[in-house]
Design an enzyme around this catalytic site. Structure first.
Site: not given
Length: 184
Positions: A73, A161, A163
């Site tokens: 990001c 993202h 994660e």
């Protein structure tokens, strides 16, 4: 054991990036963005997401090292700007659940996700123009450049993202990055 540091650019998911790496058995720690790059010994660097470019501290210095860098990001945007690319406001803005099309199946970071994967991405700002030497590796309906790579320089970026639980195959992105770090 592979050591990868996560440079905290003050994003809300930094701890999840750290946890994803730790859960894979990687020696990892979160470090402050003001930590001088020359003080860090690592096989790889993750530049986390974050709210704005004004708080990136010494993070640009990590791009000049020998260790591969994964920008997530804001981290991707930082890689782009510091490498001569252009970042600007996204047309969509905010967070979105997005289908990303992998446009470079040979890319060592995300090529294995081809042809398409569902991700959780932020598009308040995004890369508008690729830096010289980078390959455009993924796109979506809401963002032209969802991912980019400069394999020779060891610089990689994803606008989404990996994660978070909302991203399909996010762990695979981290596994691929670890493999890149181990090969270099």
């Amino acid at each position: 054991m592979t050591r990868i540091v996560v440079v905290d650019l003050h994003g809300q998911f930094t701890h999840l990036e750290h946890r994803a790496l730790r859960d894979m058995g990687v020696d990892t720690e979160i470090i402050d963005a003001d930590t001088p790059a020359e003080e860090v010994d690592a096989d790889g660097v993750v530049l986390s997401g974050g709210p704005d470019m004004d708080r990136v501290g010494n993070a640009p210095d990590y791009l000049a090292g020998d260790a591969p860098v994964l920008g997530i990001c804001l981290g991707m945007q930082l890689v782009a700007v510091e490498s001569g690319g252009e970042v600007g406001p996204g047309d969509y803005g905010g967070y979105a659940d997005v289908d990303v099309e992998i446009v470079d199946e040979d890319d060592p970071l995300i090529g294995s996700l081809a042809p398409e994967t569902r991700v959780w991405a932020s598009h308040a700002d995004e890369v508008k123009e690729l830096p010289e030497g980078f390959t455009h590796t993924a796109t979506s309906d809401v963002c032209g450049i969802e991912a980019m790579s400069n394999v020779e320089a060891g610089l990689y970026g994803v606008q989404w993202h990996p994660e978070v639980a909302h991203t399909e195959r996010g762990e695979e992105v981290f596994e691929n990055f670890v493999a890149i770090c181990e090969e270099r």
